[in-house]
Design a protein around this motif. Structure first.
Motif, short mmCIF file in Angstrom:
data_model
loop_
_atom_site.label_atom_id
_atom_site.label_comp_id
_atom_site.label_asym_id
_atom_site.label_seq_id
_atom_site.Cartn_x
_atom_site.Cartn_y
_atom_site.Cartn_z
N SER A 1 2.07 6.59 -5.26
CA SER A 1 0.67 6.35 -5.62
C SER A 1 0.31 4.90 -5.27
O SER A 1 1.10 4.21 -4.60
N THR A 2 -0.84 4.45 -5.71
CA THR A 2 -1.34 3.17 -5.23
C THR A 2 -2.23 2.49 -6.26
O THR A 2 -2.83 3.17 -7.10
N LEU A 3 -2.29 1.17 -6.19
CA LEU A 3 -3.23 0.43 -7.03
C LEU A 3 -4.46 0.01 -6.21
O LEU A 3 -5.35 -0.65 -6.72
N SER B 1 -5.05 17.92 5.57
CA SER B 1 -4.18 16.84 5.11
C SER B 1 -4.81 15.48 5.47
O SER B 1 -5.85 15.41 6.12
N TYR B 2 -4.11 14.44 5.03
CA TYR B 2 -4.58 13.05 5.21
C TYR B 2 -4.41 12.67 6.69
O TYR B 2 -3.29 12.63 7.19
N PHE B 3 -5.51 12.41 7.39
CA PHE B 3 -5.41 12.32 8.85
C PHE B 3 -4.62 11.10 9.32
O PHE B 3 -4.01 11.13 10.38
N VAL C 1 8.46 18.09 3.26
CA VAL C 1 7.16 18.70 2.99
C VAL C 1 6.29 17.63 2.33
O VAL C 1 6.77 16.86 1.50
N TYR C 2 5.03 17.58 2.75
CA TYR C 2 4.10 16.53 2.27
C TYR C 2 2.81 17.16 1.79
O TYR C 2 2.28 18.06 2.45
N PHE C 3 2.33 16.72 0.64
CA PHE C 3 0.99 17.14 0.22
C PHE C 3 0.34 16.10 -0.69
O PHE C 3 1.02 15.30 -1.33
N ILE C 4 -0.99 16.14 -0.71
CA ILE C 4 -1.78 15.26 -1.58
C ILE C 4 -2.25 16.16 -2.72
O ILE C 4 -2.97 17.13 -2.49
N SER C 5 -1.81 15.83 -3.92
CA SER C 5 -1.95 16.83 -4.97
C SER C 5 -3.09 16.59 -5.94
O SER C 5 -3.41 17.46 -6.74
N GLY D 1 0.85 -1.19 0.00
CA GLY D 1 0.00 0.00 0.00
C GLY D 1 0.88 1.24 0.00
O GLY D 1 2.06 1.18 0.40
N SER D 2 0.32 2.36 -0.45
CA SER D 2 1.14 3.58 -0.41
C SER D 2 1.34 4.04 1.03
O SER D 2 2.22 4.83 1.34
N GLN D 3 0.51 3.50 1.95
CA GLN D 3 0.70 3.82 3.37
C GLN D 3 2.10 3.42 3.83
O GLN D 3 2.76 4.15 4.58
C1 LIG Z 1 -4.10 10.37 0.66
C2 LIG Z 1 -3.87 8.93 0.91
N1 LIG Z 1 -2.62 8.45 0.80
C3 LIG Z 1 -2.35 7.17 1.02
C4 LIG Z 1 -3.33 6.27 1.39
C5 LIG Z 1 -2.95 4.84 1.65
O1 LIG Z 1 -3.62 3.97 0.81
P1 LIG Z 1 -3.08 2.52 0.45
O2 LIG Z 1 -2.14 2.10 1.53
O3 LIG Z 1 -4.29 1.68 0.37
O4 LIG Z 1 -2.36 2.65 -0.86
C6 LIG Z 1 -4.65 6.72 1.52
C7 LIG Z 1 -5.73 5.81 1.95
O5 LIG Z 1 -6.82 6.16 2.26
C8 LIG Z 1 -4.92 8.08 1.27
O6 LIG Z 1 -6.15 8.57 1.38
#
Ligand SMILES: Cc1ncc(COP(=O)(O)O)c(C=O)c1O
Length: 423
Positions: A256-258, A136-138, A186-190, A111-113
């Protein structure tokens, strides 16, 4: 409540800092109250999960005449054909990028986590600072807290855009306080952000890089593109930090993620890191975590990417999510949430509506409003969890990922009925 510790156990600092994830609490609430409709979990749509597609992919793998190496351990960095394919897809989106170079710098993660965790684990020590988007992503913010790292928000204007003037002032303040050298990333969701659904423009990304550079902060940047493929009609046009000239001097990690666009249960994510030493450190840490993401899941992802199944699926779910978004959005609008003083923008992708409640209304987990929502049979993510610092109390994240359209309309109706009681 924390369980009592056996006298013989002394947890590490990290073990002591780790707090239960809020999302687990929200999910437990949903389970405890039958009939509660959850707009909280960021789950994907259950009814369109690609079961038949995966059965075909498994059969295709099993039919290969070679040894079933996909059921064997794989490599730490990730399955080479999958890395090649993901690099090629990214290069197709951003033609100035070289696919072969991307592939060398690409790692596959659980996972991208996990990519986020590896990035932070290899950059930050307790007491360090990470600049984060606002909101941001909590789960990322909770992770920073768990690592003892302080999140400092990138200031935004009333429209939610990065405010370069305010950022200048904030960075100068941190420098005066002797804290500039503690800023490690620095982190952001774009793209179609969690939670705001906003995409950053190239101008915003560029001004951010220029402002950091002006302050001598050529720090690693982590661009989280988890929702880039989950647009409804058109992709967001902005290029990533990998190809924007203003970021060229910065160490960059694009991930990123699948899971979101295909099947979250596979938990296959990936990232491209431009800095060799940082990539090596992440690979070493990954070796300690798991020495490789599940090879079988990677083989399945590779198979569905290769035969076009992935693209066909993502095309299908884009319109499903667009319909679900509209079901919730119009339910809120139709029941009069705007008239009750709430504001939100209609998203063009992603899985979330980001609502601003009237000033003064507390939507926090322990608030009267939140309790009333649960009693009315609907739950959401309190927006204050989504801020690195200085959190306003009057935001709410609603997810339209998992519920069906009829349930979304009912959840929306329950939410607005409650909101009107507090207007
Ligand atoms: C902004 C963002 N990044 C990363 C993730 C992690 O996702 P995953 O581990 O399923 O790729 C999530 C999951 O909700 C997300 O919302």
């Amino acid at each position: 409540m924390k369980p009592a510790l056996a006298a013989s156990i002394a947890l590490s600092q990290l073990g002591r800092r780790a707090a239960p994830p809020t999302i687990a609490r929200l999910m437990a609430m949903a389970l405890e109250q039958p009939g509660l409709l959850s707009l909280a979990a960021g789950f994907t749509d259950n009814t369109t999960l690609p079961v038949a597609e995966l059965r075909t992919a498994i059969e295709a793998l099993a039919a290969r005449p070679s040894e079933p190496e996909f059921l064997q351990y794989g490599t730490n960095q990730g399955r080479p054909p999958l890395r090649r394919r993901l690099a090629a897809r990214l290069a197709a989106m951003e033609p100035s990028l070289d696919a072969a170079g991307l592939e060398r710098h690409l790692l596959i993660t659980n996972g991208s986590q996990q990519a986020l965790y590896l990035a932070m684990q290899t950059l930050c020590d307790p007491g360090d600072i990470v600049l984060v988007d606002r909101p941001s992503y909590f789960v990322f913010l909770e992770m920073l807290a768990g690592l003892g790292v302080r999140a400092v928000s990138l200031p935004v204007d009333d429209g939610g855009r990065i405010d370069a003037t305010a950022l200048d002032a904030r960075l100068a303040e941190l420098a005066r306080a002797g804290e500039a050298e503690r800023i490690k990333a620095v982190y952001f969701i774009s793209y179609f952000s969690n939670p705001s659904a906003r995409s950053l423009t190239e101008a915003e990304k560029t001004v951010l890089a220029e402002t950091l550079a002006r302050h001598g902060l050529i720090v690693p940047v982590v661009e989280d593109a988890a929702y880039r493929e989950l647009y409804f009609e058109r992709p967001a046009v902005a290029s990533s930090v990998l190809s924007l000239p203003a970021w060229r001097e910065f160490p960059r990690f694009y991930l990123s993620t699948l899971t979101k666009p295909f099947a979250s249960g596979l938990k296959v994510g990936w990232g491209v890191c431009t800095e060799g030493a940082w990539l090596d450190a992440m690979l070493h840490a990954k070796g300690h975590h798991d020495f490789g993401t599940a090879n079988f899941n990677q083989a399945l992802c590779d198979q569905v990417l290769a035969d076009g199944t992935f693209d066909a699926h993502v095309r299908k779910i884009r319109s499903v999510y667009a319909r679900k978004m509209r079901a919730l959005h119009t339910a809120l609008e139709g029941a009069g949430l705007n008239a009750a003083g709430w504001r939100w923008a209609e998203p063009a992708g992603g899985l979330y509506l980001w609502l601003q409640a009237p000033r003064g209304l507390d939507t926090g987990l322990e608030s009267a409003f939140c309790r009333a929502c649960v009693e009315a049979g609907v739950i959401y993510v309190p927006g204050d969890l989504c801020f690195g610092d200085d959190a306003p109390r009057n935001f709410v994240r609603l997810s339209f990922g998992v519920l069906g359209e009829t349930e979304l309309r009912e959840a929306g109706r329950r939410f607005v009925t409650t909101a009107k009681r507090f207007a």
